[in-house]
Write an enzyme that holds these catalytic residues in place. Structure first.
Site, PDB file in Angstrom:
ATOM      1  N   ASP A 220      -9.018   9.563  60.966  1.00 45.98           N
ATOM      2  CA  ASP A 220      -8.947   9.789  62.409  1.00 45.98           C
ATOM      3  C   ASP A 220      -7.789   8.959  62.967  1.00 45.98           C
ATOM      4  O   ASP A 220      -7.232   8.102  62.266  1.00 45.98           O
ATOM      5  CB  ASP A 220     -10.287   9.354  63.033  1.00 45.98           C
ATOM      6  N   GLU A 223      -2.404  10.309  64.281  1.00 46.49           N
ATOM      7  CA  GLU A 223      -1.192  10.963  64.858  1.00 46.49           C
ATOM      8  C   GLU A 223       0.047  10.074  64.747  1.00 46.49           C
ATOM      9  O   GLU A 223       1.129  10.628  64.570  1.00 46.49           O
ATOM     10  CB  GLU A 223      -1.464  11.331  66.315  1.00 46.49           C
ATOM     11  N   ASP A 308     -11.249  15.907  69.969  1.00 46.36           N
ATOM     12  CA  ASP A 308     -12.254  15.695  71.002  1.00 46.36           C
ATOM     13  C   ASP A 308     -12.392  16.863  71.972  1.00 46.36           C
ATOM     14  O   ASP A 308     -11.689  16.938  72.983  1.00 46.36           O
ATOM     15  CB  ASP A 308     -11.930  14.418  71.782  1.00 46.36           C
TER      16      ASP A 308
HETATM   17  O1  MIG Z   1     -10.816   6.633  70.302  1.00 44.27           O
HETATM   18  O2  MIG Z   1     -13.950   6.989  66.033  1.00 44.27           O
HETATM   19  O3  MIG Z   1     -11.701  12.331  67.585  1.00 44.27           O
HETATM   20  O4  MIG Z   1     -14.283  12.172  66.579  1.00 44.27           O
HETATM   21  O5  MIG Z   1     -15.771   9.835  67.058  1.00 44.27           O
HETATM   22  C1  MIG Z   1     -11.727   7.550  69.766  1.00 44.27           C
HETATM   23  C2  MIG Z   1     -14.347   7.322  67.332  1.00 44.27           C
HETATM   24  C3  MIG Z   1     -11.630   7.576  68.253  1.00 44.27           C
HETATM   25  C4  MIG Z   1     -11.736   9.975  68.051  1.00 44.27           C
HETATM   26  C5  MIG Z   1     -12.269  11.091  67.223  1.00 44.27           C
HETATM   27  C6  MIG Z   1     -13.768  11.132  67.348  1.00 44.27           C
HETATM   28  C7  MIG Z   1     -14.353   9.816  66.907  1.00 44.27           C
HETATM   29  C8  MIG Z   1     -13.772   8.680  67.747  1.00 44.27           C
HETATM   30  N1  MIG Z   1     -12.311   8.693  67.636  1.00 44.27           N
END
Ligand code: MIG
Length: 587
Positions: A220, A223, A308
């Site tokens: 996650d 990017e 999200d």
């Molecule tokens: O700033 O890890 O898209 O699925 O639960 C949020 C926490 C960071 C974004 C992800 C989401 C995840 C969340 N992350």
């Protein structure tokens, strides 16, 4: 990739550069389109010209690659939440699934399993017996997936940071100082995944999780996303800033280049490091990696979910065209958060989202910290019963999903396809974007609005059968169809044979569960693929491939490849409402 369908021609345009691109397909209706690329490093441009969509996607995925077969468990239902913050909560969650007999294969651990959000750590306060928990879950048929973000806490007390410093692993500012961004661990540094040595290092670090029994990895924030005002380039600014104003620099071959030149490769290379590291640790196994960021070709390394979304019917609806776009770009293994991530879902939305989500290639319920819980039982017994039934359909169809992944490898065809994929000449089909085909045989047309119990379903020409009750529909027109909360919004093409397995609680039970070949229509054909669902044996011919045929009341299975010694299970076929046991099925 941009796809254009026009009068029996199909074109694909692919501008291969990981820098920022702005495509404007005539948003102001001036009669012209423009493409802008903000890079000083050049690019490759590919132009595909064929007569059909499948041919363009076949060529594009020949260029960029295809998904390896996923481990079977990863095609099951996954339950996630930001976060399940303690061992007790996770154990209870798993227990609830089995007690209620709701099929589930995977529990996903979001950022709170870590100590102080530091990568490659476990909070011993909240997960004192993490390893025992993971192994107990496994005994109960659950796989554990953990999140891994790229940011490494900038702290001399953090071992990963110290190692990274020694290797000069982190992205730097133009003056050579460490780039520091704000993410979950606080002040953090970002590994430069453009460097092969750093990818290897990172991939090896995964051993921390893999040796504790973790089955899959979720990348996650790759990017990379940073908090506060450390924003990437706004491509609309029309100009690429100088190297030293591009957040940080990255190493590309012998050169240090501004991050914006290669930004879209960051998530790609991190995910590649993950996939390759896992493949080194578990050489003969299929890997499950999930990623939020990626670039053309990401399908070689990971499944992709779309980040999200919000618990709105609008986001349920838009997941269909969004996932179709991703699918046509080669990413066959994709999905969005079922129930919605942000906001709070409710009984109706959750049930309707499962009706659609059981047909996503990647099927995961996930929601954020602050919304209300959305496990299948969170909204009372009627909703729970509906979701249970829907998930049973998902598991029944897993042999079909597996066959579709095999076909993706053979031809590049994604699992989710727009109606135009199979009906290019049909003008109405071309306009429909709230329905899709799942492979050649299933048409999915879910409820996409609140308060509705029925909708107009467009069926292309031919005969169709409602999956739930075999009612026949004549295609080439719209039908008004009613769905209660428990019905699967699926139609089967006349002429198809679907292998249906189950019932099971998780994929560990699937291989021995009875299979019924359901034949739709007077003449039908199908395909049935069998392998161990876990290893890379299929690449060495360890699989069985069957061609199925139903004609003049006779069912026939012809084996075209036999290389896998499958465990015994019961086989039967089902035609015109009659079920006939197949004795002596050659295993
Ligand atoms: O700033 O890890 O898209 O699925 O639960 C949020 C926490 C960071 C974004 C992800 C989401 C995840 C969340 N992350």
């Amino acid at each position: 990739m941009l796809l254009v369908l026009n009068h029996g021609k199909a074109y694909g345009l692919f501008l291969d550069s990981p820098a920022a691109q702005v495509w404007d397909l005539d948003s102001e209706r001036k009669g012209s389109a423009s493409v802008q690329l903000l890079s000083r490093r050049g690019f490759s441009f590919y132009w595909f010209e064929y007569s059909s969509l499948p041919e363009v996607v076949a060529a594009f995925t020949t260029l960029t690659g295809r998904c390896p077969l996923p481990p079977r468990w990863s095609l099951g239902h996954q339950q996630s939440r930001w976060s399940y913050p303690t061992e007790t909560i996770v154990r209870n969650l798993a227990g609830e699934f089995r007690k209620r007999r709701i099929p589930c294969d995977t529990i996903v651990l979001d950022i709170d399993y870590m100590d102080d959000y530091r990568v490659f750590t476990v909070s011993r306060q909240r997960f004192p017996l993490f390893e025992d928990m993971v192994s107990d879950l496994a005994k109960n048929g659950f796989h554990t997936v953990t999140i891994v973000d790229p940011g490494v806490k900038r702290s001399a007390r953090d071992g990963v940071f110290r190692e990274g410093q020694k290797l000069k692993a982190f992205c730097c500012n133009a003056d050579g100082s460490l780039f520091v961004g704000q993410v979950w661990p606080g002040a953090s540094c970002l590994p430069d995944f453009m460097r092969p040595d750093i990818r290897d290092w990172w991939g090896d670090k995964l051993e921390f999780l893999l040796s504790r029994g973790v089955a899959g990895i979720w990348n996650d924030m790759n990017e990379p996303a940073l908090f506060g005002n450390q924003r990437p380039l706004d491509p609309k600014c029309g100009e690429l800033p100088k190297n030293n104003r591009q957040l940080f620099l990255q190493q590309v071959d012998q050169e240090r280049v501004g991050h914006f030149e290669v930004r879209n490769a960051y998530g790609q290379q991190m995910t590649r490091a993950t996939y390759e590291g896992m493949s080194r640790a578990r050489p003969d196994q299929r890997q499950f990696v999930l990623t939020r960021s990626g670039y053309a070709g990401i399908q070689r390394y990971a499944a992709v979910w779309l980040g999200d979304n919000i618990s709105w019917f609008e986001h349920l609806r838009v997941s269909i065209p969004m996932l179709l776009n991703v699918s046509l770009s080669g990413v066959a293994f994709c999905g969005v958060d079922i129930g919605g991530f942000g906001g709070s879902t409710d009984a109706e939305l959750l049930a309707r989202w499962y009706q659609l989500g059981i047909f996503y290639p990647f099927c995961r319920n996930h929601c954020a910290l602050d919304g209300r819980p959305q496990e299948p039982w969170a909204f009372g017994s009627e909703t729970e019963a509906a979701i249970l039934r829907l998930l049973q359909v998902r598991y029944q169809l897993l042999p079909y999903f597996e066959r579709l992944f095999v076909e993706h490898r053979e031809t590049g065809a994604p699992l989710m396809r727009p109606l135009a994929w199979h009906h290019p000449e049909d003008q109405t089909a071309a306009q429909v974007d709230d329905q899709f085909m799942l492979g050649p045989d299933l048409l999915i047309a879910p409820i996409v609005q609140r308060g509705r119990t029925r909708r107009a379903v467009y069926l292309p020409k031919g005969d169709w059968f409602r999956f739930d009750n075999d009612t026949m529909f004549v295609g080439g027109r719209f039908h008004d169809v009613e769905y209660d909360l428990a019905s699967a919004p699926a139609f089967v093409r006349s002429g198809a044979i679907l292998p249906l397995a189950g019932p099971v609680q998780h994929t560990g039970e699937l291989e021995r569960a009875p299979v019924v070949f359901r034949c739709f229509g007077k003449r039908a054909e199908g395909r049935y693929w069998q392998d161990d669902g876990a290893s890379l044996g299929y690449q060495r011919g360890e699989y069985n491939n069957w061609l199925l045929k139903f004609e003049r009341g006779r069912f026939e299975a012809r084996c075209t490849h036999q290389g896998y010694n499958a465990p015994n299970r019961k086989y039967s076929y089902d035609a015109n409402g009659q079920r006939v046991r197949l004795k002596n099925w050659p295993h």
